[in-house]
Design a protein around this motif. Sequence first.
Motif, mmCIF file in Angstrom:
data_model
loop_
_atom_site.group_PDB
_atom_site.id
_atom_site.type_symbol
_atom_site.label_atom_id
_atom_site.label_comp_id
_atom_site.label_asym_id
_atom_site.label_seq_id
_atom_site.Cartn_x
_atom_site.Cartn_y
_atom_site.Cartn_z
ATOM 1 N N GLN A 1 -21.154 3.517 -0.714
ATOM 2 C CA GLN A 1 -20.531 2.711 -1.747
ATOM 3 C C GLN A 1 -19.192 2.166 -1.232
ATOM 4 O OE1 GLN A 1 -20.686 4.162 -5.909
ATOM 5 N NE2 GLN A 1 -21.696 6.051 -5.068
ATOM 6 N N GLN A 2 -18.767 1.074 -1.841
ATOM 7 C CA GLN A 2 -17.508 0.450 -1.419
ATOM 8 C C GLN A 2 -16.683 0.082 -2.651
ATOM 9 O OE1 GLN A 2 -18.004 -2.874 1.249
ATOM 10 N NE2 GLN A 2 -15.820 -3.052 1.623
ATOM 11 N N ILE A 3 -15.425 0.442 -2.595
ATOM 12 C CA ILE A 3 -14.486 0.150 -3.690
ATOM 13 C C ILE A 3 -13.563 -0.981 -3.230
ATOM 14 C CG2 ILE A 3 -12.716 1.111 -5.199
ATOM 15 C CD1 ILE A 3 -13.842 3.882 -4.646
ATOM 16 N N LYS A 4 -13.531 -2.054 -4.028
ATOM 17 C CA LYS A 4 -12.615 -3.175 -3.715
ATOM 18 C C LYS A 4 -11.706 -3.373 -4.907
ATOM 19 C CE LYS A 4 -15.683 -5.761 -0.628
ATOM 20 N NZ LYS A 4 -16.356 -7.068 -0.380
ATOM 21 N N ARG A 5 -10.429 -3.396 -4.603
ATOM 22 C CA ARG A 5 -9.463 -3.504 -5.694
ATOM 23 C C ARG A 5 -8.132 -3.990 -5.129
ATOM 24 N NH1 ARG A 5 -5.604 -1.139 -8.691
ATOM 25 N NH2 ARG A 5 -5.880 -0.971 -10.942
ATOM 26 N N ARG A 6 -7.377 -4.594 -6.062
ATOM 27 C CA ARG A 6 -6.048 -5.079 -5.672
ATOM 28 C C ARG A 6 -5.009 -4.064 -6.131
ATOM 29 N NH1 ARG A 6 -8.734 -9.542 -7.653
ATOM 30 N NH2 ARG A 6 -7.800 -9.255 -9.723
ATOM 31 N N PHE A 7 -4.018 -3.921 -5.283
ATOM 32 C CA PHE A 7 -2.923 -3.003 -5.581
ATOM 33 C C PHE A 7 -1.591 -3.680 -5.302
ATOM 34 C CE2 PHE A 7 -6.546 -0.394 -4.473
ATOM 35 C CZ PHE A 7 -6.546 0.596 -5.452
ATOM 36 N N ARG A 8 -0.572 -3.233 -5.972
ATOM 37 C CA ARG A 8 0.778 -3.745 -5.695
ATOM 38 C C ARG A 8 1.310 -3.029 -4.475
ATOM 39 N NH1 ARG A 8 0.432 -2.836 -11.191
ATOM 40 N NH2 ARG A 8 0.646 -4.723 -12.504
ATOM 41 N N GLU A 9 2.223 -3.751 -3.774
ATOM 42 C CA GLU A 9 2.787 -3.152 -2.567
ATOM 43 C C GLU A 9 3.654 -1.924 -2.907
ATOM 44 O OE1 GLU A 9 4.891 -6.253 -0.627
ATOM 45 O OE2 GLU A 9 3.075 -7.112 0.311
ATOM 46 N N GLU A 10 4.183 -1.914 -4.144
ATOM 47 C CA GLU A 10 5.032 -0.780 -4.539
ATOM 48 C C GLU A 10 4.203 0.437 -5.002
ATOM 49 O OE1 GLU A 10 5.410 -3.808 -5.588
ATOM 50 O OE2 GLU A 10 7.308 -4.440 -4.663
ATOM 51 N N ASP A 11 2.855 0.304 -5.075
ATOM 52 C CA ASP A 11 2.023 1.460 -5.457
ATOM 53 C C ASP A 11 1.974 2.487 -4.317
ATOM 54 O OD1 ASP A 11 1.481 0.365 -7.909
ATOM 55 O OD2 ASP A 11 -0.427 -0.554 -7.263
ATOM 56 N N LYS A 12 1.871 3.698 -4.712
ATOM 57 C CA LYS A 12 1.767 4.774 -3.725
ATOM 58 C C LYS A 12 0.294 5.045 -3.365
ATOM 59 C CE LYS A 12 5.883 7.214 -5.414
ATOM 60 N NZ LYS A 12 6.381 8.496 -5.940
ATOM 61 N N PHE A 13 0.142 5.729 -2.255
ATOM 62 C CA PHE A 13 -1.220 6.106 -1.849
ATOM 63 C C PHE A 13 -1.865 7.065 -2.880
ATOM 64 C CE2 PHE A 13 -0.257 4.313 2.221
ATOM 65 C CZ PHE A 13 -1.490 3.992 2.775
ATOM 66 N N GLU A 14 -1.062 7.663 -3.737
ATOM 67 C CA GLU A 14 -1.591 8.561 -4.773
ATOM 68 C C GLU A 14 -2.520 7.805 -5.709
ATOM 69 O OE1 GLU A 14 0.048 11.620 -8.251
ATOM 70 O OE2 GLU A 14 1.427 10.278 -7.171
ATOM 71 N N VAL A 15 -2.198 6.503 -5.935
ATOM 72 C CA VAL A 15 -3.055 5.686 -6.798
ATOM 73 C C VAL A 15 -4.431 5.526 -6.170
ATOM 74 C CG1 VAL A 15 -3.298 3.430 -7.916
ATOM 75 C CG2 VAL A 15 -1.054 4.485 -7.708
ATOM 76 N N LEU A 16 -4.474 5.302 -4.825
ATOM 77 C CA LEU A 16 -5.759 5.189 -4.141
ATOM 78 C C LEU A 16 -6.528 6.521 -4.229
ATOM 79 C CD1 LEU A 16 -4.073 2.765 -2.907
ATOM 80 C CD2 LEU A 16 -5.466 3.010 -0.851
ATOM 81 N N PHE A 17 -5.793 7.604 -4.024
ATOM 82 C CA PHE A 17 -6.461 8.930 -4.083
ATOM 83 C C PHE A 17 -7.060 9.195 -5.465
ATOM 84 C CE2 PHE A 17 -3.332 10.541 -0.634
ATOM 85 C CZ PHE A 17 -4.027 9.827 0.331
ATOM 86 N N ASN A 18 -6.338 8.781 -6.535
ATOM 87 C CA ASN A 18 -6.858 8.998 -7.883
ATOM 88 C C ASN A 18 -8.115 8.188 -8.133
ATOM 89 O OD1 ASN A 18 -4.819 10.801 -8.475
ATOM 90 N ND2 ASN A 18 -3.463 9.230 -9.336
ATOM 91 N N ILE A 19 -8.115 6.929 -7.595
ATOM 92 C CA ILE A 19 -9.314 6.111 -7.777
ATOM 93 C C ILE A 19 -10.486 6.717 -7.028
ATOM 94 C CG2 ILE A 19 -10.319 3.859 -7.265
ATOM 95 C CD1 ILE A 19 -7.588 2.625 -7.838
#
Length: 491
Positions: free
Chosen positions: A421-439
């Motif tokens: 599976q592949q996840i594609k999403r936009r993130f802000r540059e100020e977001d932390k890698f924690e947001v990616l880990f939660n997704i």
Amino acid sequence: LRPGLSHRRPAISLTQLAFFAVKHPPSIRAPIRKRACRLRESLSVMETLDSKQKATLQEYQSVVNANDINASIQILNDCKWNLQNAINTAFELQGAPSKGPSSAPLQASSQPATSSSTVNTGSSGNQGGGFRGSNPPPGNPEQWAPINTLLASGLSFMGPIAHRVLPHWAAESQNVAPPAFARKLKDKYPDLPNFYEGTYRDACRQARSQNRSLFVYIHSPQHEDTEEFISQSLTNELVRQTLDNNFVCWAGSVTQTDAYKLCQKLRVEGYPCVAMVNPYREGSRIPVPIHEGLFPPEQMVNWLHEVKVKYEADLAEAKRRNVEVKQNTQLREIQDMEYVQALELDRKREEEERQKKELEKIAAMEEEEKKLEEKKKREQEKKEREEREKLRLERRKKAMEDEPNPGPGVVQVAIRLPDGQQIKRRFREEDKFEVLFNIIETYDLRTPHGDKIEKWVMRSRYPRKKWDDPDMLLKDAKMGRSALFFVQEDM
């Protein structure tokens, strides 16, 4: 009526006795009439008793040494002919002090027996004879000598009755036990056979144990033929060898209770007396071979052999029965032992089965508890999975709702999962890698083979690096406007 002597004397009637008394002065005549009346009363009372009461009276008088028949019958009547109660009453009355005329009959009936007879023909103890315990008549004793002699002769007609009914009044005061008597007799006559030192019952048991007949010698120390019988017959070498080699011998004196009761049982009327008893039938009423009086050695040896032959069949049958009884006893003991062993085996088997059932029950209970625990564990895991799944869906929904629009300061990120599976999403540059880990956590991560992944790690190819710092900002990764990450199982 002296024991050990034959009672065959000229009889004289009470009428003749009374006629003789008439020729004497009143001082002598009154006591004679009084004694004759007492004798007549005793005889009349004895005739009213049945055989069982006579036996009870005889046993009572032999135990308490009572001479007065009327007093004895009165005590037995008061005790309803209960022998034990009457004996206890007599002993209690003997121990009580005399308190006047009421105690006189008892004192007269409880005088201890001595070696002299109840009715005396000589001058032993009671000068002139008469009933023991009565007061001596008045007058000169020499005047009473012919009267007492006639009185004793006149009472001789009571011999057959007194021998079986009246008690044993003439027992020796020096009465010794059967073992002591046998030793005493052996010491006095060393050439006698080996007499068993014990009671008559013990001698019967000894004879049964040796499977022999029991030779019984009744000794009468007062009889005139006793010395001659012992010196010529019992001490004869052939007689002694015959007795010692073929029989168990027992001797008793008529002055002893044991031998006296045996004389009554065998209905002995003359002395010296020898008898042959079958030890296996000593309690029966079958007549036994018995000889009274002198016995020449040759005739005695022939008599012993005849009796031995007569009893051989009974002894052989008794021996056979003893062997059979012994074998049956041994067989019964073996059967009892086998039965006990079988019971023990059954008990052990039942105990093992009980323990096995208890262990099975315990194992079943443990298995049931284990199943319950597993069931609870599964339910708990299921509940935790449901909670995690619910939390993951909430996080994914929240993450999807916060996705920014394309523009400056926005990074396009693609994340490839292990199962393709592949996840594609936009993130802000100020977001932390924690947001990616939660997704990533909102997805059910599995290997290409379908196995669940518990621990994972995120990597990138350009640059080849492992990203595991949740507080790092995306702009600090310096990956430009787009980035590609791979999620792998952490080995």
